[in-house]
Design a protein around this motif. Structure first.
Motif, PDB file in Angstrom:
ATOM      1  N   ASP A  38       0.789  -1.128   0.079  1.00 13.55           N
ATOM      2  CA  ASP A  38      -0.014  -0.106  -0.086  1.00 13.55           C
ATOM      3  C   ASP A  38       0.930   1.226  -0.075  1.00 13.55           C
ATOM      4  N   PRO A  39       1.945   1.501  -0.887  1.00 16.08           N
ATOM      5  CA  PRO A  39       2.545   2.648  -1.005  1.00 16.08           C
ATOM      6  C   PRO A  39       1.624   3.916  -1.615  1.00 16.08           C
TER       7      PRO A  39
ATOM      8  N   LYS B 172       1.735   4.400  -8.434  1.00 13.07           N
ATOM      9  CA  LYS B 172       1.352   3.635  -9.628  1.00 13.07           C
ATOM     10  C   LYS B 172       2.244   2.455 -10.181  1.00 13.07           C
ATOM     11  N   MET B 173       3.546   2.573 -10.145  1.00 14.76           N
ATOM     12  CA  MET B 173       4.726   1.536 -10.172  1.00 14.76           C
ATOM     13  C   MET B 173       5.665   1.707  -9.336  1.00 14.76           C
ATOM     14  N   LEU B 174       6.474   0.590  -9.092  1.00 14.51           N
ATOM     15  CA  LEU B 174       7.672   0.745  -8.332  1.00 14.51           C
ATOM     16  C   LEU B 174       8.969   1.462  -9.007  1.00 14.51           C
ATOM     17  N   ASN B 175       8.948   1.437 -10.082  1.00 13.77           N
ATOM     18  CA  ASN B 175       9.939   2.256 -10.871  1.00 13.77           C
ATOM     19  C   ASN B 175       9.421   3.146 -12.144  1.00 13.77           C
ATOM     20  N   GLY B 176      10.199   4.182 -12.180  1.00 13.10           N
ATOM     21  CA  GLY B 176      10.092   4.991 -13.535  1.00 13.10           C
ATOM     22  C   GLY B 176       9.030   6.357 -13.229  1.00 13.10           C
ATOM     23  N   LYS B 177       9.119   6.993 -14.371  1.00 11.65           N
ATOM     24  CA  LYS B 177       8.346   8.250 -14.390  1.00 11.65           C
ATOM     25  C   LYS B 177       6.703   7.920 -14.142  1.00 11.65           C
ATOM     26  N   GLN B 178       6.331   8.897 -13.378  1.00  8.42           N
ATOM     27  CA  GLN B 178       4.825   8.837 -13.131  1.00  8.42           C
ATOM     28  C   GLN B 178       4.186  10.149 -12.705  1.00  8.42           C
ATOM     29  N   THR B 179       3.303  10.535 -12.937  1.00  7.98           N
ATOM     30  CA  THR B 179       2.730  11.926 -12.690  1.00  7.98           C
ATOM     31  C   THR B 179       1.378  11.756 -11.852  1.00  7.98           C
TER      32      THR B 179
END
Length: 128
Positions: free
Chosen positions: A68-69, A89-96
């Protein structure tokens, strides 16, 4: 003529300052892992001319995992529940993430990756 040039220079500088304020701005930080978790990478908060704001975890963002991050704002070393932006949304990478109009980004100086299940920080980025 000298006074006219001075007046024009003042007008030009005032106009540039106004346009800069209207264009919005950005601030950024770098995550440090917390609670024995590895959280790395950068985050950028952008305020837009229309008054909206976004939080973007950069391409190099990474979290080693947790239940639950959440992504949220914080201030002076404390997670602020009212500043929650939603699930990671994801454990790695770009997210807005879109900042709700009810949140004033100027009220905060940190971005948290927060474990809601265990109420602990997974990573914190000081903004500056």
């Amino acid at each position: 003529m000298k006074h006219l040039l001075s007046a024009l220079l003042v007008i030009a500088l005032t106009t540039l300052a106004t346009l800069g304020a209207m264009a919005g701005g950005s601030t950024s930080g770098t995550f440090t892992g917390k609670s024995n978790h590895i959280t790395t990478g950068g985050v950028t908060i952008e305020t837009h001319a229309d008054g909206t704001a976004t939080v973007t975890l950069d391409d190099d963002f990474s979290l080693d995992g947790a239940p639950d991050p959440r992504v949220a704002f914080g201030k002076d070393g404390a997670y602020v529940p009212a500043g929650d932006l939603g699930e990671l949304k994801m454990l790695n990478g770009k997210q807005t993430y879109t900042v709700p109009a009810s949140i004033n980004v100027d009220d905060f100086n940190e971005i948290y990756i927060w474990c809601l299940k265990f109420s602990v920080p997974l990573g914190v980025a000081k903004l500056g």
